[in-house]
Design a protein around this motif. Structure first.
Motif, PDB file in Angstrom:
ATOM      1  N   LEU A 148       9.782  30.680  -8.521  1.00 49.10           N
ATOM      2  CA  LEU A 148       8.387  30.853  -8.110  1.00 49.10           C
ATOM      3  C   LEU A 148       8.016  29.900  -6.985  1.00 49.10           C
ATOM      4  CD1 LEU A 148       6.679  31.345 -11.599  1.00 49.10           C
ATOM      5  CD2 LEU A 148       7.630  33.049 -10.036  1.00 49.10           C
ATOM      6  N   MET A 149       8.467  28.670  -7.081  1.00 49.78           N
ATOM      7  CA  MET A 149       8.184  27.710  -6.016  1.00 49.78           C
ATOM      8  C   MET A 149       8.724  28.222  -4.684  1.00 49.78           C
ATOM      9  SD  MET A 149       9.594  23.791  -5.520  1.00 49.78           S
ATOM     10  CE  MET A 149       8.397  22.921  -6.521  1.00 49.78           C
ATOM     11  N   TYR A 150       9.947  28.744  -4.708  1.00 53.53           N
ATOM     12  CA  TYR A 150      10.561  29.139  -3.445  1.00 53.53           C
ATOM     13  C   TYR A 150      10.080  30.503  -2.954  1.00 53.53           C
ATOM     14  CZ  TYR A 150      12.945  24.909  -2.644  1.00 53.53           C
ATOM     15  OH  TYR A 150      13.174  23.587  -2.336  1.00 53.53           O
ATOM     16  N   GLN A 151       9.505  31.301  -3.832  1.00 52.49           N
ATOM     17  CA  GLN A 151       8.793  32.488  -3.347  1.00 52.49           C
ATOM     18  C   GLN A 151       7.605  32.065  -2.486  1.00 52.49           C
ATOM     19  OE1 GLN A 151       7.659  35.135  -6.553  1.00 52.49           O
ATOM     20  NE2 GLN A 151       9.764  35.235  -7.341  1.00 52.49           N
ATOM     21  N   LYS A 152       6.884  31.057  -2.952  1.00 54.63           N
ATOM     22  CA  LYS A 152       5.743  30.552  -2.187  1.00 54.63           C
ATOM     23  C   LYS A 152       6.182  29.892  -0.887  1.00 54.63           C
ATOM     24  CE  LYS A 152       1.999  29.957  -5.448  1.00 54.63           C
ATOM     25  NZ  LYS A 152       0.807  29.112  -5.736  1.00 54.63           N
ATOM     26  N   GLU A 190      21.585  21.829   2.533  1.00 56.03           N
ATOM     27  CA  GLU A 190      21.460  23.127   3.179  1.00 56.03           C
ATOM     28  C   GLU A 190      22.403  24.187   2.608  1.00 56.03           C
ATOM     29  OE1 GLU A 190      19.127  20.434   4.831  1.00 56.03           O
ATOM     30  OE2 GLU A 190      21.294  20.110   4.691  1.00 56.03           O
ATOM     31  N   ALA A 191      23.372  23.764   1.810  1.00 55.09           N
ATOM     32  CA  ALA A 191      24.282  24.724   1.184  1.00 55.09           C
ATOM     33  C   ALA A 191      23.821  25.116  -0.217  1.00 55.09           C
ATOM     34  CB  ALA A 191      25.692  24.134   1.128  1.00 55.09           C
ATOM     35  N   ASP A 192      22.734  24.549  -0.655  1.00 54.35           N
ATOM     36  CA  ASP A 192      22.252  24.772  -2.022  1.00 54.35           C
ATOM     37  C   ASP A 192      21.274  25.946  -2.056  1.00 54.35           C
ATOM     38  OD1 ASP A 192      22.022  24.081  -4.760  1.00 54.35           O
ATOM     39  OD2 ASP A 192      20.115  23.110  -4.336  1.00 54.35           O
ATOM     40  N   GLU A 193      21.209  26.634  -3.179  1.00 56.42           N
ATOM     41  CA  GLU A 193      20.260  27.727  -3.359  1.00 56.42           C
ATOM     42  C   GLU A 193      19.197  27.316  -4.382  1.00 56.42           C
ATOM     43  OE1 GLU A 193      17.801  30.052  -3.281  1.00 56.42           O
ATOM     44  OE2 GLU A 193      19.354  30.898  -1.970  1.00 56.42           O
ATOM     45  N   PRO A 194      18.037  26.866  -3.925  1.00 61.10           N
ATOM     46  CA  PRO A 194      17.035  26.317  -4.846  1.00 61.10           C
ATOM     47  C   PRO A 194      16.345  27.356  -5.715  1.00 61.10           C
ATOM     48  CG  PRO A 194      16.150  26.426  -2.617  1.00 61.10           C
ATOM     49  CD  PRO A 194      17.605  26.804  -2.520  1.00 61.10           C
ATOM     50  N   ALA A 195      16.336  28.614  -5.291  1.00 65.57           N
ATOM     51  CA  ALA A 195      15.624  29.634  -6.063  1.00 65.57           C
ATOM     52  C   ALA A 195      16.281  29.903  -7.411  1.00 65.57           C
ATOM     53  CB  ALA A 195      15.545  30.931  -5.255  1.00 65.57           C
ATOM     54  N   VAL A 196      17.504  29.445  -7.589  1.00 61.43           N
ATOM     55  CA  VAL A 196      18.166  29.627  -8.884  1.00 61.43           C
ATOM     56  C   VAL A 196      17.374  28.948  -9.994  1.00 61.43           C
ATOM     57  CG1 VAL A 196      20.237  29.039 -10.214  1.00 61.43           C
ATOM     58  CG2 VAL A 196      20.445  29.884  -7.864  1.00 61.43           C
ATOM     59  N   THR A 197      16.846  27.764  -9.712  1.00 58.38           N
ATOM     60  CA  THR A 197      16.116  27.015 -10.734  1.00 58.38           C
ATOM     61  C   THR A 197      14.605  26.975 -10.495  1.00 58.38           C
ATOM     62  OG1 THR A 197      16.687  25.035  -9.464  1.00 58.38           O
ATOM     63  CG2 THR A 197      18.032  25.522 -11.399  1.00 58.38           C
ATOM     64  N   VAL A 252       0.866  -1.175   0.000  1.00 61.58           N
ATOM     65  CA  VAL A 252       0.000   0.000   0.000  1.00 61.58           C
ATOM     66  C   VAL A 252       0.903   1.224   0.000  1.00 61.58           C
ATOM     67  CG1 VAL A 252      -0.161  -0.038   2.527  1.00 61.58           C
ATOM     68  CG2 VAL A 252      -1.895   1.175   1.206  1.00 61.58           C
ATOM     69  N   VAL A 253       0.439   2.309  -0.623  1.00 63.68           N
ATOM     70  CA  VAL A 253       1.272   3.505  -0.787  1.00 63.68           C
ATOM     71  C   VAL A 253       0.581   4.715  -0.167  1.00 63.68           C
ATOM     72  CG1 VAL A 253       2.375   5.070  -2.434  1.00 63.68           C
ATOM     73  CG2 VAL A 253       2.269   2.614  -2.925  1.00 63.68           C
ATOM     74  N   ILE A 254       1.340   5.452   0.652  1.00 62.49           N
ATOM     75  CA  ILE A 254       0.925   6.771   1.128  1.00 62.49           C
ATOM     76  C   ILE A 254       1.791   7.789   0.403  1.00 62.49           C
ATOM     77  CG2 ILE A 254       0.760   8.330   3.109  1.00 62.49           C
ATOM     78  CD1 ILE A 254       0.582   5.842   4.906  1.00 62.49           C
ATOM     79  N   ASP A 255       1.155   8.664  -0.347  1.00 60.68           N
ATOM     80  CA  ASP A 255       1.865   9.730  -1.059  1.00 60.68           C
ATOM     81  C   ASP A 255       1.720  11.005  -0.234  1.00 60.68           C
ATOM     82  OD1 ASP A 255       3.072  11.393  -2.887  1.00 60.68           O
ATOM     83  OD2 ASP A 255       1.329  11.503  -4.222  1.00 60.68           O
ATOM     84  N   LEU A 256       2.727  11.312   0.567  1.00 56.20           N
ATOM     85  CA  LEU A 256       2.697  12.468   1.462  1.00 56.20           C
ATOM     86  C   LEU A 256       3.141  13.696   0.665  1.00 56.20           C
ATOM     87  CD1 LEU A 256       2.360  13.511   4.408  1.00 56.20           C
ATOM     88  CD2 LEU A 256       4.800  13.028   4.721  1.00 56.20           C
ATOM     89  N   VAL A 257       2.163  14.467   0.191  1.00 53.98           N
ATOM     90  CA  VAL A 257       2.455  15.613  -0.670  1.00 53.98           C
ATOM     91  C   VAL A 257       2.854  16.793   0.211  1.00 53.98           C
ATOM     92  CG1 VAL A 257       1.626  17.090  -2.516  1.00 53.98           C
ATOM     93  CG2 VAL A 257       0.762  14.746  -2.317  1.00 53.98           C
ATOM     94  N   CYS A 258       4.079  17.254   0.031  1.00 53.56           N
ATOM     95  CA  CYS A 258       4.607  18.308   0.892  1.00 53.56           C
ATOM     96  C   CYS A 258       5.501  19.212   0.056  1.00 53.56           C
ATOM     97  CB  CYS A 258       5.332  17.696   2.090  1.00 53.56           C
ATOM     98  SG  CYS A 258       6.534  16.410   1.666  1.00 53.56           S
ATOM     99  N   TYR A 259       6.571  19.698   0.634  1.00 53.94           N
ATOM    100  CA  TYR A 259       7.510  20.527  -0.110  1.00 53.94           C
ATOM    101  C   TYR A 259       8.858  20.469   0.589  1.00 53.94           C
ATOM    102  CZ  TYR A 259       6.140  23.772   3.601  1.00 53.94           C
ATOM    103  OH  TYR A 259       5.876  24.331   4.813  1.00 53.94           O
ATOM    104  N   ARG A 260       9.874  21.066  -0.021  1.00 53.68           N
ATOM    105  CA  ARG A 260      11.226  21.058   0.522  1.00 53.68           C
ATOM    106  C   ARG A 260      11.618  22.497   0.830  1.00 53.68           C
ATOM    107  NH1 ARG A 260      15.558  19.492  -3.738  1.00 53.68           N
ATOM    108  NH2 ARG A 260      15.507  21.756  -4.016  1.00 53.68           N
ATOM    109  N   ARG A 261      11.661  22.837   2.101  1.00 54.86           N
ATOM    110  CA  ARG A 261      11.884  24.235   2.470  1.00 54.86           C
ATOM    111  C   ARG A 261      13.296  24.699   2.127  1.00 54.86           C
ATOM    112  NH1 ARG A 261       9.049  28.014   5.073  1.00 54.86           N
ATOM    113  NH2 ARG A 261       7.350  26.544   5.453  1.00 54.86           N
ATOM    114  N   GLN A 262      14.290  23.829   2.290  1.00 58.73           N
ATOM    115  CA  GLN A 262      15.668  24.171   1.934  1.00 58.73           C
ATOM    116  C   GLN A 262      15.957  23.670   0.515  1.00 58.73           C
ATOM    117  OE1 GLN A 262      17.313  26.031   4.069  1.00 58.73           O
ATOM    118  NE2 GLN A 262      15.864  25.783   5.771  1.00 58.73           N
ATOM    119  N   GLY A 263      17.217  23.825   0.108  1.00 55.09           N
ATOM    120  CA  GLY A 263      17.625  23.265  -1.173  1.00 55.09           C
ATOM    121  C   GLY A 263      17.825  21.762  -1.052  1.00 55.09           C
ATOM    122  N   HIS A 264      18.387  21.166  -2.098  1.00 50.08           N
ATOM    123  CA  HIS A 264      18.666  19.730  -2.041  1.00 50.08           C
ATOM    124  C   HIS A 264      19.485  19.408  -0.802  1.00 50.08           C
ATOM    125  CE1 HIS A 264      19.544  15.685  -3.299  1.00 50.08           C
ATOM    126  NE2 HIS A 264      20.846  15.919  -3.228  1.00 50.08           N
TER     127      HIS A 264
END
Length: 952
Positions: free
Chosen positions: A479-483, A469-476, A455-467
């Motif tokens: 809009l996602m990281y503005q939200k 903690e030293a990564d800057e996700p807003a580069v790519t 059985v599968v639980i798909d926990l739909v969430c988000y990633r607050r940091q980058g991949h």
């Protein structure tokens, strides 16, 4: 009175909220008894008679339909107007039922699943009134609810409210792809009765907030204390922590005694700390680089790859929880965990998976992208690999490193769609609704326990940091990281909700944060109370396998009487059992071998090894493609009756009443099956666990298992494992893909006595090698290059004395009676090439050349090798001869072992194929010519100057 109470107790499950579900099962049973489970069939068949009535029962649904028909027929036949109205009403009723079904099938597509609301929901005409010929005027009309778990008649407005709440709220359910009606009705009853809301009292809700506080608090604490260091934060997916807590507590309540968890690095530190009870002080040491290696561990590993285990108190007693070690290769841990669970279930005698639960946590990109996920799912319902169902949790943060657009990351609607291949139900849930998360967690575990399926639980969430903690996700993902930066945390949202409900006060909410941080400062356990050491009759004691040596003396011989007795059992078949004529001849030959009338072959030796181990309480498990018969028609561990098709495994009857021999024809997979067997071997050191490749080079489809687990797990994590890999190897002109088992790859990975690499050249050597692996308390993986053409080679045989008086020889010296003082050249080799050299030397009458076999390439048998070299005082030339190209085979990884020979004033030469990109030629005449040249060059002392210009 007691009899009345007993009757009430027996009948109580049939009433209250279960009644509609039970009635639907009963209706299905009346139509087709085989459509319901065995337990329900027995219950319905044994229902008490009512007033002595013994006739055939009639479907309740049919009675209702008959009354409706009678009601319609009583209307005046001449009233065309009434007929028209009745037809319209029937059409509207059918439309309502179709609308209900549409919500069950497609409602998940409109569900409120994404906390960030990144994409607009699709327009689904099937979920509109107009699509089904209904209008707003119908909203107040009552309709029959059909199979909906609701009152029999409701206004359309209330029907819509119900299905929208159940199927388009914060839970999106996919289950209508399941073909089993009983399973679907079970899920519908749970969804539609509880409206996707769990039963929670105020204390339960405060505990959920406490778990969210811990999940968020740990990440913030580590973020400020170890600035910029990688930890692969769980932030954005904090609901995973209350999910796992509920899953473990409910599992323990249901009688499960062990839970084994596999996961990648995302959120691992949080799970270790807040669920399994690893002391934060140990994690701090790892951040500071103060952790120490122990046992066979030499390299250690990063903190977010490490495992841990503890025992946790639950309403049903203690449950032992294990988090497996994992490399960065994401989903490869899945089959390893499944193998570990299968081994544990075997110890419990747990055939249905009622005592040990596998839990696999996935990333969304990896679950959709990694092929091993499909392979592992494919194992789930097979006889030799099933674990009674796995609870899968996808931590769906809607991005994989920097890739977030579904048009790039997959070709399916959801990342979880691959699970539909095994008809697993999938429950998508909004991670910002922790109570809905608890609901689907309970539902998922109950489904798994009820039907023993994944059985599968798909926990739909988000990633607050980058991949990391030293990564800057807003580069790519700007809009996602503005939200994300504007979005409140899950803990904040849930605290506000409980404040509005009056469940907590603002002071209580703040106190939780301060109290948790104070506990982290102490470095002590912050999870539920745990025990790291607890007595368990099913626990394995690894102490006797630690601090052991590969060269520890071990008696692997057996008596002639044991051979006779064991083989008599192997040759005894059920009465009337008719063998295939070819197999019949093989069995007759084995009878002669047993009596010493005929030299024994490989099939005889291998079956004897397994029989002797099983009888001495060393279970054997073997799997691989076609391994029961053997790819090359030599093993015949399973026999098939040619008239009835009945299968019989003689080795399974060595110890009557004991389940201590398993041989499984696996599905056509290398990666998942080898990983499964590795996991099994790490959990069960007392079982000889074997995986056999169909051809040796096919193992490269599982290279990640070999690199990340088999050869390096000891150095990284201190894990011991006695897994055996059988890899058919040998150059017989079958082309590039069926010749080499790639010895060079295993040799390149050898260091710190991490594995053993052997090439036995006789049946007795194979017998002793297998027994040594099981009987000696040394648990390192054994890689064996096994023969193909040698299986029936007249020279590759063994007398019975080799089993009764012998042992495994790491080096086999010259077997012909040559004068060693007259030997000027020693040819060293391994495997099949030895017999070709032996035949040619004898035919040419060469008495100045000795042939020596090195049967164990690693750990290199230095003492035995040096002793052999000392036997030839006048030999000036030592030749390493191999079939493989120079850049392959053992040469490049073994030649430094011969340095002492060179220092003694002698010379070492290479004879074999020249370096090549492919292992072998695809043309048989070319193969024959190359093989002849190798033999001639070795025996004639022709050493290619281009090859040998750069020696040791």
């Amino acid at each position: 009175m007691s009899e009345l109470l007993q009757r009430l107790k027996e009948s109580s499950p049939f009433f209250d909220g279960n009644a509609p579900f039970i009635e639907s099962l009963y209706e299905a049973w009346l139509q087709d008894p085989a459509s319901v489970g065995e337990n329900w069939r027995k219950r319905f068949e044994n229902l008490p008679l009512v007033n002595g009535w013994s006739g055939e029962d009639v479907s309740h649904q049919r009675i209702v339909q008959d009354f409706r028909r009678m009601g319609r027929e009583r209307k005046p036949a001449t009233s065309n107007c009434n007929d028209t109205l009745a037809a319209q009403a029937a059409a509207r009723q059918a439309s309502v039922l179709r609308l209900i079904n549409a919500y069950r099938v497609r409602g998940h597509q409109l569900a409120d699943l994404d906390p960030l609301h990144l994409r607009k929901p699709p327009h689904l005409p099937e979920l509109t009134l107009s699509y089904h010929g209904l209008t707003d005027d119908d909203l107040e009309r009552p309709f029959n609810t059909g199979s909906l778990f609701a009152p029999e008649r409701l206004p359309l407005k209330e029907i819509l409210e119900l299905v929208e709440k159940v199927y388009t709220g914060t839970v999106g359910s996919e289950y209508m792809h399941i073909t089993d009606t009983v399973e679907k009705r079970w899920i519908q009853q749970r969804l539609e009765t509880y409206r996707t809301r769990p039963e929670l009292d105020p204390g339960d809700k405060r505990w959920i907030l406490r778990m969210l506080t811990a999940a968020e608090g740990l990440e913030k604490y580590l973020h400020t204390r170890y600035v910029g260091q990688k930890r692969f934060s769980l932030e954005g997916g904090e609901s995973l922590i209350p999910l796992l807590d509920e899953l473990i507590q409910r599992a323990g309540r249901d009688g499960i005694e062990e839970a084994v968890i596999g996961m990648a690095h995302r959120g691992r530190l949080n799970v270790l700390t807040n669920i399994i009870g690893k002391p934060p002080s140990e994690i701090y040491d790892e951040f500071q680089g103060a952790a120490k290696n122990h046992g066979v561990m030499t390299s250690g590993d990063v903190k977010y790859h490490k495992g841990f285990s503890s025992s946790i108190e639950t309403p049903g007693g203690m449950i032992h929880v294990v988090l497996g070690f994992n490399p960065s290769h994401l989903e490869i841990i899945g089959p390893v965990i499944e193998g570990s669970v299968r081994a544990r279930q075997k110890r419990y005698g747990d055939e249905q998976g009622e005592k040990v639960l596998p839990i696999l946590l996935h990333g969304d990109a990896a679950f959709a992208g990694q092929g091993v996920v499909m392979e592992t799912l494919n194992l789930s319902q097979t006889r030799g690999f099933s674990t009674g169902g796995t609870v899968h949790v996808v931590i769906n943060n809607q991005i994989g490193f920097t890739t977030s657009d579904p048009f790039d990351s997959r070709s399916t609607t959801y990342c979880s769609d691959v699970a539909k291949m095994v008809q697993a139900p999938i429950f998508h849930v909004n991670g910002d609704d922790p109570e809905a998360v608890i609901f689907v967690t309970r539902l998922a575990l109950d489904y798994r326990n009820q039907f023993n399926k994944d059985v599968v639980i798909d926990l739909v969430c988000y990633r607050r940091q980058g991949h990391n903690e030293a990564d800057e996700p807003a580069v790519t993902q700007p809009l996602m990281y503005q939200k994300i930066r504007m979005h409140p945390t899950t803990r904040t949202l849930y605290a506000e909700r409980l404040l509005a409900e009056g469940v907590i006060t603002p002071e209580q909410a703040e106190h939780m944060i301060g109290h948790y941080r104070a506990e982290l400062d102490k470095g002590e356990i912050v999870s539920r109370p745990v025990l790291c050491e607890i007595d368990n009759p099913y626990r394995v004691d690894w102490h006797r396998f630690q601090h052991t040596r590969w060269d520890q003396a071990t008696d692997t011989s057996i008596s002639r009487e044991d051979i006779q007795r064991l083989y008599q059992r192997l040759l005894t078949l059920p009465p009337g059992f008719k063998l295939h004529p070819r197999v019949q001849r093989i069995m007759e030959d084995r009878g002669r071998m047993m009596r010493g009338e005929q030299l024994s072959d490989w099939g005889f030796a291998e079956n004897l090894a397994y029989a002797s181990l099983v009888e001495s309480n060393h279970p054997v498990r073997m799997s691989g493609q076609d391994c029961r018969r053997g790819t090359f028609f030599h093993r015949h561990a399973m026999l098939a009756d040619q008239e009835t098709g009945e299968q019989y495994i003689p080795l399974a009857h060595i110890n009557p009443g004991k389940d201590d021999f398993d041989i499984i024809d696996s599905l056509l997979s290398e990666e998942a099956v080898l990983a499964f067997e590795y996991g099994y071997a790490t959990a069960e050191p007392n079982t000889l666990t074997i995986w056999e490749a169909q051809f040796g080079d096919f193992a490269n489809g599982a290279q990640v298992v070999i690199d990340q687990f088999i050869t390096s797990a000891g150095a990284k994590w201190g894990l011991l494992c006695g897994l055996v890999m059988l890899l058919p190897h040998g150059y017989e002109g079958q082309g590039p893909e069926h010749s080499s088992a790639r010895i060079e790859r295993y040799m390149q990975l050898c260091a710190e006595q991490n594995i053993q690499v052997c090439i036995p050249s006789t049946p007795a050597q194979m017998f002793h090698l297998l027994r040594r692996q099981a009987l000696r308390p040394y648990r390192r993986p054994l890689v064996v290059m096994t023969p193909k053409s040698l299986l029936r080679h007249p020279m590759a045989t063994s007398p019975l004395d080799a089993y009764t008086d012998g042992s495994f020889h790491t080096v086999i010296d010259e077997i012909d009676p040559l004068d060693k003082n007259k030997i000027s050249q020693v040819i060293m080799c391994s495997g099949k090439i030895y017999y070709e050299l032996l035949e040619a030397r004898r035919a040419r009458g060469l008495e100045h050349i000795a042939l020596v076999r090195i049967e164990q390439l690693y750990p290199f048998p230095r003492a035995d090798f040096d002793a052999m070299v000392g036997e030839y005082p006048n030999a000036w030339s030592f030749v390493w001869c191999q079939e493989e190209p120079q850049n392959q085979g053992a040469w490049d990884q073994i030649k430094h072992r011969f340095s002492r020979i060179v220092k003694g004033g002698k010379q070492v030469f290479y004879v074999g194929r020249r370096a090549a990109a492919a292992p072998a030629t695809g043309y048989y005449p070319v193969h024959v010519e190359e093989q002849k040249k190798i033999i001639d060059d070795a025996l004639n002392g022709h050493f290619d100057p281009e090859i040998n210009q750069r020696m040791i």
